[in-house]
Scaffold this motif. Structure first.
Motif, PDB file in Angstrom:
ATOM      1  N   THR A 193     -13.409 -54.380   1.954  1.00  0.00           N
ATOM      2  CA  THR A 193     -12.449 -54.515   0.854  1.00  0.00           C
ATOM      3  C   THR A 193     -11.851 -53.165   0.494  1.00  0.00           C
ATOM      4  OG1 THR A 193     -13.557 -56.460  -0.092  1.00  0.00           O
ATOM      5  CG2 THR A 193     -12.172 -55.170  -1.577  1.00  0.00           C
ATOM      6  N   LEU A 194     -12.706 -52.152   0.390  1.00  0.00           N
ATOM      7  CA  LEU A 194     -12.221 -50.815   0.056  1.00  0.00           C
ATOM      8  C   LEU A 194     -11.307 -50.273   1.146  1.00  0.00           C
ATOM      9  CD1 LEU A 194     -15.520 -49.288  -1.403  1.00  0.00           C
ATOM     10  CD2 LEU A 194     -13.462 -49.936  -2.681  1.00  0.00           C
ATOM     11  N   ARG A 195     -11.682 -50.511   2.393  1.00  0.00           N
ATOM     12  CA  ARG A 195     -10.904 -49.971   3.517  1.00  0.00           C
ATOM     13  C   ARG A 195      -9.581 -50.725   3.704  1.00  0.00           C
ATOM     14  NH1 ARG A 195     -14.501 -50.514   7.552  1.00  0.00           N
ATOM     15  NH2 ARG A 195     -14.975 -48.306   7.961  1.00  0.00           N
ATOM     16  N   ASN A 196      -9.632 -52.035   3.727  1.00  0.00           N
ATOM     17  CA  ASN A 196      -8.472 -52.828   4.114  1.00  0.00           C
ATOM     18  C   ASN A 196      -7.577 -53.261   2.960  1.00  0.00           C
ATOM     19  OD1 ASN A 196      -9.391 -52.714   6.780  1.00  0.00           O
ATOM     20  ND2 ASN A 196     -10.620 -54.576   6.532  1.00  0.00           N
ATOM     21  N   GLU A 197      -8.155 -53.416   1.776  1.00  0.00           N
ATOM     22  CA  GLU A 197      -7.368 -53.915   0.649  1.00  0.00           C
ATOM     23  C   GLU A 197      -7.035 -52.849  -0.385  1.00  0.00           C
ATOM     24  OE1 GLU A 197      -9.044 -57.420  -1.121  1.00  0.00           O
ATOM     25  OE2 GLU A 197      -9.730 -58.214   0.818  1.00  0.00           O
ATOM     26  N   LYS A 198      -7.902 -51.852  -0.526  1.00  0.00           N
ATOM     27  CA  LYS A 198      -7.716 -50.866  -1.589  1.00  0.00           C
ATOM     28  C   LYS A 198      -7.250 -49.504  -1.075  1.00  0.00           C
ATOM     29  CE  LYS A 198      -9.099 -54.085  -4.297  1.00  0.00           C
ATOM     30  NZ  LYS A 198      -8.077 -54.855  -5.059  1.00  0.00           N
ATOM     31  N   GLY A 199      -7.097 -49.386   0.226  1.00  0.00           N
ATOM     32  CA  GLY A 199      -6.541 -48.160   0.785  1.00  0.00           C
ATOM     33  C   GLY A 199      -7.455 -46.957   0.779  1.00  0.00           C
ATOM     34  N   VAL A 200      -8.740 -47.171   0.677  1.00  0.00           N
ATOM     35  CA  VAL A 200      -9.699 -46.069   0.694  1.00  0.00           C
ATOM     36  C   VAL A 200     -10.031 -45.727   2.145  1.00  0.00           C
ATOM     37  CG1 VAL A 200     -12.017 -45.314   0.038  1.00  0.00           C
ATOM     38  CG2 VAL A 200     -10.653 -46.730  -1.534  1.00  0.00           C
ATOM     39  N   GLU A 201      -9.959 -44.445   2.489  1.00  0.00           N
ATOM     40  CA  GLU A 201     -10.304 -44.016   3.842  1.00  0.00           C
ATOM     41  C   GLU A 201     -11.817 -43.863   3.947  1.00  0.00           C
ATOM     42  OE1 GLU A 201      -9.159 -40.575   7.151  1.00  0.00           O
ATOM     43  OE2 GLU A 201      -8.118 -40.649   5.204  1.00  0.00           O
ATOM     44  N   VAL A 202     -12.423 -44.592   4.855  1.00  0.00           N
ATOM     45  CA  VAL A 202     -13.879 -44.604   5.001  1.00  0.00           C
ATOM     46  C   VAL A 202     -14.289 -43.690   6.153  1.00  0.00           C
ATOM     47  CG1 VAL A 202     -15.917 -46.024   5.447  1.00  0.00           C
ATOM     48  CG2 VAL A 202     -14.017 -46.946   4.083  1.00  0.00           C
ATOM     49  N   HIS A 203     -15.178 -42.738   5.839  1.00  0.00           N
ATOM     50  CA  HIS A 203     -15.657 -41.786   6.841  1.00  0.00           C
ATOM     51  C   HIS A 203     -17.110 -42.115   7.176  1.00  0.00           C
ATOM     52  CE1 HIS A 203     -12.143 -39.197   6.019  1.00  0.00           C
ATOM     53  NE2 HIS A 203     -12.324 -39.579   4.757  1.00  0.00           N
ATOM     54  N   GLU A 204     -17.365 -42.432   8.420  1.00  0.00           N
ATOM     55  CA  GLU A 204     -18.712 -42.761   8.866  1.00  0.00           C
ATOM     56  C   GLU A 204     -19.493 -41.468   9.141  1.00  0.00           C
ATOM     57  OE1 GLU A 204     -19.871 -45.734   8.892  1.00  0.00           O
ATOM     58  OE2 GLU A 204     -18.026 -46.937   8.711  1.00  0.00           O
ATOM     59  N   VAL A 205     -20.707 -41.391   8.611  1.00  0.00           N
ATOM     60  CA  VAL A 205     -21.574 -40.237   8.842  1.00  0.00           C
ATOM     61  C   VAL A 205     -22.401 -40.492  10.100  1.00  0.00           C
ATOM     62  CG1 VAL A 205     -23.465 -38.843   7.924  1.00  0.00           C
ATOM     63  CG2 VAL A 205     -21.655 -39.651   6.399  1.00  0.00           C
ATOM     64  N   SER A 206     -22.375 -39.570  11.013  1.00  0.00           N
ATOM     65  CA  SER A 206     -23.126 -39.720  12.260  1.00  0.00           C
ATOM     66  C   SER A 206     -24.618 -39.545  12.009  1.00  0.00           C
ATOM     67  CB  SER A 206     -22.670 -38.680  13.283  1.00  0.00           C
ATOM     68  OG  SER A 206     -23.023 -37.377  12.859  1.00  0.00           O
ATOM     69  N   GLN A 207     -25.435 -40.029  12.928  1.00  0.00           N
ATOM     70  CA  GLN A 207     -26.886 -39.870  12.827  1.00  0.00           C
ATOM     71  C   GLN A 207     -27.265 -38.396  12.829  1.00  0.00           C
ATOM     72  OE1 GLN A 207     -29.234 -42.135  12.193  1.00  0.00           O
ATOM     73  NE2 GLN A 207     -27.606 -43.663  12.026  1.00  0.00           N
ATOM     74  N   GLU A 208     -26.524 -37.581  13.592  1.00  0.00           N
ATOM     75  CA  GLU A 208     -26.810 -36.137  13.631  1.00  0.00           C
ATOM     76  C   GLU A 208     -26.532 -35.489  12.280  1.00  0.00           C
ATOM     77  OE1 GLU A 208     -26.269 -37.778  17.576  1.00  0.00           O
ATOM     78  OE2 GLU A 208     -24.954 -37.805  15.793  1.00  0.00           O
ATOM     79  N   GLU A 209     -25.419 -35.866  11.656  1.00  0.00           N
ATOM     80  CA  GLU A 209     -25.096 -35.309  10.341  1.00  0.00           C
ATOM     81  C   GLU A 209     -26.107 -35.766   9.296  1.00  0.00           C
ATOM     82  OE1 GLU A 209     -23.040 -33.218   8.887  1.00  0.00           O
ATOM     83  OE2 GLU A 209     -22.119 -32.582  10.761  1.00  0.00           O
ATOM     84  N   ARG A 210     -26.510 -37.038   9.372  1.00  0.00           N
ATOM     85  CA  ARG A 210     -27.486 -37.550   8.408  1.00  0.00           C
ATOM     86  C   ARG A 210     -28.825 -36.828   8.567  1.00  0.00           C
ATOM     87  NH1 ARG A 210     -26.293 -42.319   8.970  1.00  0.00           N
ATOM     88  NH2 ARG A 210     -25.110 -42.685   7.055  1.00  0.00           N
ATOM     89  N   ALA A 211     -29.222 -36.551   9.790  1.00  0.00           N
ATOM     90  CA  ALA A 211     -30.462 -35.811  10.027  1.00  0.00           C
ATOM     91  C   ALA A 211     -30.369 -34.401   9.462  1.00  0.00           C
ATOM     92  CB  ALA A 211     -30.760 -35.764  11.526  1.00  0.00           C
ATOM     93  N   GLU A 212     -29.190 -33.799   9.578  1.00  0.00           N
ATOM     94  CA  GLU A 212     -28.993 -32.449   9.025  1.00  0.00           C
ATOM     95  C   GLU A 212     -29.089 -32.472   7.500  1.00  0.00           C
ATOM     96  OE1 GLU A 212     -25.646 -28.838   9.112  1.00  0.00           O
ATOM     97  OE2 GLU A 212     -25.455 -30.564  10.467  1.00  0.00           O
ATOM     98  N   MET A 213     -28.537 -33.513   6.889  1.00  0.00           N
ATOM     99  CA  MET A 213     -28.633 -33.667   5.436  1.00  0.00           C
ATOM    100  C   MET A 213     -30.087 -33.856   5.015  1.00  0.00           C
ATOM    101  SD  MET A 213     -25.383 -36.220   4.731  1.00  0.00           S
ATOM    102  CE  MET A 213     -23.747 -35.814   5.327  1.00  0.00           C
ATOM    103  N   ARG A 214     -30.817 -34.689   5.762  1.00  0.00           N
ATOM    104  CA  ARG A 214     -32.229 -34.925   5.453  1.00  0.00           C
ATOM    105  C   ARG A 214     -33.024 -33.631   5.555  1.00  0.00           C
ATOM    106  NH1 ARG A 214     -36.806 -34.713   4.687  1.00  0.00           N
ATOM    107  NH2 ARG A 214     -38.423 -36.311   4.885  1.00  0.00           N
ATOM    108  N   GLN A 215     -32.738 -32.808   6.531  1.00  0.00           N
ATOM    109  CA  GLN A 215     -33.433 -31.538   6.690  1.00  0.00           C
ATOM    110  C   GLN A 215     -33.113 -30.599   5.530  1.00  0.00           C
ATOM    111  OE1 GLN A 215     -35.798 -30.716   8.843  1.00  0.00           O
ATOM    112  NE2 GLN A 215     -35.981 -28.756   7.740  1.00  0.00           N
TER     113      GLN A 215
END
Length: 350
Positions: free
Chosen positions: A302-324
């Motif tokens: 809904t946010l992406r297709n109807e409300k015009g919000v750009e959705v950025h997917e976080v990669s597993q590598e980036e998520r691991a870096e955040m967790r660290q």
């Protein structure tokens, strides 16, 4: 009067007393019958309770809590009525928690992050990336670990936790793209009034700004904060897409809220009323779970297709870096709250 008549009267008196004793042997709660002769609840005086929360009318938690009220009313044949007060009508979450403690609020639905101020170890629920998925969080918050964490609140603050409701993964929302850890540097992010949330975003390099939920919309409009983080349904039902352009699927915290009752109130209820409320909250939990699990992907679309919000997917590598990057917060909770074993148990629960 002759002896035969005296004997007959005596027998009738004994039988009458026996009948009355049997008919009232239910702990003081008389069993009634409805107009059709069916057995009805034994609650003889109407019970009226209030339940406050900060969610919007269209949110899954509000719908589940309305279902809870309806189930209680049905199970009690209308003898127990729980009035739901949404959207901070009875005060913000901190106000509600303090009201539960003082006995001025009957019941409330409050985020576990805010309740960390009353039971510090609840902060482990809000440690970033500690929960893998919804099934994992459910095993903790509604299992034996959760029961151990809630017990001190009942003993020390007189607040009884009836059930934990999952709210889903929290994502980041902003007006500039932030898909990488380095993008968080110095960004003013609205967070709940929770030490764990503040600590999370400090560890990720941002500038966390605690404030009540009701102040968020105007704070984004006026630039008091640059971003916020929350589960998807809140962005959709409260029209927060109007003040953002970007969403980042960090999934940093899988949040939960607690449905609680003041023990000063609950302990005065008849046992049958307590049983009805406990049964009803289990059914309402199932309503909430279904709405959350089935609604998350729909909300993103809904946010992406109807409300015009750009959705950025976080990669597993980036998520691991955040967790660290957040490891320092884990170490802090392990040391300051003696929560190392608790954290390990949660992480190793399958």
């Amino acid at each position: 009067m002759n002896r035969k008549k005296l004997s007959l009267i005596s027998i009738l008196l004994v039988l009458s007393m026996t009948f009355l004793a049997c008919n009232n042997s239910n702990g003081g709660e008389n069993q009634n019958q409805d107009e059709n002769g069916n057995q009805s609840t034994g609650i003889t005086e109407k019970i009226e309770l209030s339940l406050g929360h900060g969610q919007a009318l269209e949110s899954p938690p509000h719908k589940a809590l309305v279902a809870f009220s309806d189930i209680v009313k049905e199970k009690s044949d209308g003898m127990i009525e729980i009035q739901i007060f949404p959207a901070n009508q009875l005060g913000n979450e901190r106000d509600l928690a303090e009201g539960l403690e003082m006995g001025t609020i009957d019941m409330a639905y409050i985020s576990s992050g805010v309740m960390e101020n009353f039971q510090p170890k609840l902060g482990v629920y809000s440690l970033p990336f500690i929960f893998r998925d919804i099934d994992h969080v459910e095993k903790i918050v509604n299992g034996s670990i959760g029961e151990e964490l809630y017990a001190p609140m009942l003993e020390d603050q007189g607040i009884r936790v009836m059930k934990a409701f999952v709210q889903g993964f929290r994502y980041l929302y902003s007006n500039t793209p932030m898909p990488k850890l380095e993008d968080f540097a110095g960004v003013k992010i609205r967070v709940p009034e929770s030490p764990a949330f503040v600590g999370t975003w400090n560890s990720l390099g941002a500038n966390p700004t605690p404030m009540p939920w009701g102040e968020l919309y105007t704070s984004m409009q006026t630039g008091v904060v640059d971003a916020f983080e929350v589960h998807t349904y809140s962005v959709v039902v409260e029209h927060l897409y109007e003040v953002i352009k970007h969403m980042t699927t960090t999934g940093h915290i899988l949040s939960t809220s607690l449905v609680m009752v003041s023990e000063d109130v609950f302990s005065t209820l008849p046992q049958e009323a307590q049983d009805i409320i406990n049964e009803a909250i289990e059914e309402a939990w199932a309503v909430n779970y279904d709405l959350i699990v089935n609604g998350n992907e729909k909300n993103i679309e809904t946010l992406r297709n109807e409300k015009g919000v750009e959705v950025h997917e976080v990669s597993q590598e980036e998520r691991a870096e955040m967790r660290q990057a957040a490891q320092s917060l884990y170490d802090e909770y392990a040391q300051n709250l003696d929560a190392g074993d608790l954290i390990n148990t949660i992480e190793n629960t399958n």
